[in-house]
Scaffold this active site. Sequence first.
Site, PDB file in Angstrom:
ATOM      1  N   ASP A 175      61.945  88.317  28.046  1.00  0.00           N
ATOM      2  CA  ASP A 175      61.460  88.806  27.029  1.00  0.00           C
ATOM      3  C   ASP A 175      60.422  89.800  26.891  1.00  0.00           C
ATOM      4  O   ASP A 175      59.964  90.479  28.175  1.00  0.00           O
ATOM      5  CB  ASP A 175      60.860  87.372  26.263  1.00  0.00           C
ATOM      6  CG  ASP A 175      61.140  87.538  24.753  1.00  0.00           C
ATOM      7  OD1 ASP A 175      61.262  88.483  24.083  1.00  0.00           O
ATOM      8  OD2 ASP A 175      61.065  86.214  24.217  1.00  0.00           O
ATOM      9  N   ASP A 230      64.680  89.696  16.655  1.00  0.00           N
ATOM     10  CA  ASP A 230      65.433  88.483  16.595  1.00  0.00           C
ATOM     11  C   ASP A 230      66.261  88.330  15.247  1.00  0.00           C
ATOM     12  O   ASP A 230      66.042  88.711  14.187  1.00  0.00           O
ATOM     13  CB  ASP A 230      64.372  87.399  16.416  1.00  0.00           C
ATOM     14  CG  ASP A 230      63.882  87.004  18.129  1.00  0.00           C
ATOM     15  OD1 ASP A 230      64.064  88.064  18.782  1.00  0.00           O
ATOM     16  OD2 ASP A 230      63.053  86.068  18.032  1.00  0.00           O
TER      17      ASP A 230
END
Length: 418
Positions: A175, A230
Amino acid sequence: MVYLRLFTVLVLAMASMASALRLPPGVEEPSRLIRPFDTSNYGKFQLNNGLALTPQMGWNSWNFFACNINETLIRETADALVSTGLAELGYNYVNIDDCWSNMKRDDEGQLQPDSKNFPSGIKALADYVHKKGLYLGIYSDAGVFTCQVRPGSLYHESDDAKLFASWGVDYLKYDNCFNLGIKPIERYPPMRDALNATGRKIFYSLCEWGVDDPALWAGNVGNSWRTTDDISDTWESMTTIADLNDKWASYAGPGGWNDPDMLEVGNGGMTYAEYRSHFSIWALMKAPLLLGCDVRNMTSQTFEILSNKEVIAVNQDPLGVQGRKIYAEGTNNCSQVWAGLLSGKKVAVVLWNRCSKVVNISADLGLLGLDKSAQHTVRDLWSHTTLSENVVGSLTAQVKVHDCKMYILTPTSSVYTS
Ligand SMILES: *[C@@H]1O[C@H](CO)[C@@H](O)[C@H](O)[C@H]1NC(C)=O
Ligand SMILES: *[C@@H]1O[C@H](CO)[C@@H](O)[C@H](O)[C@H]1NC(C)=O
Ligand SMILES: *[C@@H]1O[C@H](CO)[C@@H](O)[C@H](O)[C@H]1NC(C)=O
Ligand SMILES: *[C@@H]1O[C@H](CO)[C@@H](O)[C@H](O)[C@H]1NC(C)=O
Ligand SMILES: *[C@@H]1O[C@H](CO)[C@@H](O)[C@H](O)[C@H]1NC(C)=O
């Protein structure tokens, strides 16, 4: 700077090798007859760790469970993937997202699992899923903390990669939170090298949210790269992401895939038709098929979508050409034709209704690059039937609100022998 220059040299070296790209055995070069499929960047840069010859499939904990995870859930999910038959269809990565680790490194500076929720440790979980024929994935961050403020791996790449390998981890999602403002192109390669140095084949999934156009550089860094922010469980989010991911189609290929984020199918925020479109387009775009629902408790409709073998086969086709939006018509581009080249000179076609009125959508075979005068057999991947009549020139179907039709067109052999 020195590092960046080395990296540039490496990229150029890889680019010059592009023409030597080897397709998987049994796969023909993309047909010259089929022009709309821009494959100019196809497989240009490959990480070359032997993984991701087709897009990854499996499950990830984040979309449904977020931080509410523990080892029981992971074991039960592995059990459910097997007992439902989804594992056999290819969903074989069991990926733990953020929140598996303790808030602090141990006294030796090593990451440690959260002792309350993962008391048996990650190695025990890896052993458990391996016994079932599945792979275990884990999560870290190319920053000083993960998004949920656990320790990140920036400047700990080597230690963390060794630890993951020692546990038997098979996949790393990496991430982009708390990244100190350093460019992704500097922060992601060190973990690639650290994973490689372990000698264990670990799928490397880059999650820098598409901020630095990763398709342009990530091909020799990771096995997949997120192209967008996202996803959330809404029609607006899903369609927006599909359109953004489409832009990078020519960069996907065996070894490295564009990643428009994990599936929301089964999480309740979209209709059956919308989830069917979500799954069809993700499959066509050669997106990773990572389930994001509670597979221990799926409705029959959710299972029917996720277990559609014919749609999965489009995603896993060995040619690995990402399907794209070929054209859109009508008010607000309601009637969309998406298509992708498959091995064996077949073409997968999705007729997608993006609006709130029933429409008849027509795919012009000429605009798909096919021979307009040739006969094509038509397989409907959602009704699991072959149409009784071959099509010539165009293929038309009525498509319900936010729904899609998905087909495989196969030219009859005479087209290619003339
Ligand atoms: C494990 O996580 C699941 C999913 O959030 C939850 O339902 C369950 O109660 C948790 N179990 C334990 C022992 O914490
Ligand atoms: C490490 O990188 C080399 C060079 O690209 C590659 O040949 C090898 O397969 C990689 N090994 C692993 C374990 O990823
Ligand atoms: C299973 O899913 C349904 C919704 O589809 C929900 O109402 C139910 O609470 C879930 N059961 C468990 C045990 O999570
Ligand atoms: C329709 O799509 C075209 C490109 O395919 C785009 O340029 C145009 O802005 C779109 N129109 C609307 C109303 O979304
Ligand atoms: C779509 O085509 C069908 C025939 O296949 C026709 O009955 C119907 O009126 C058409 N609908 C629209 C909205 O054009």
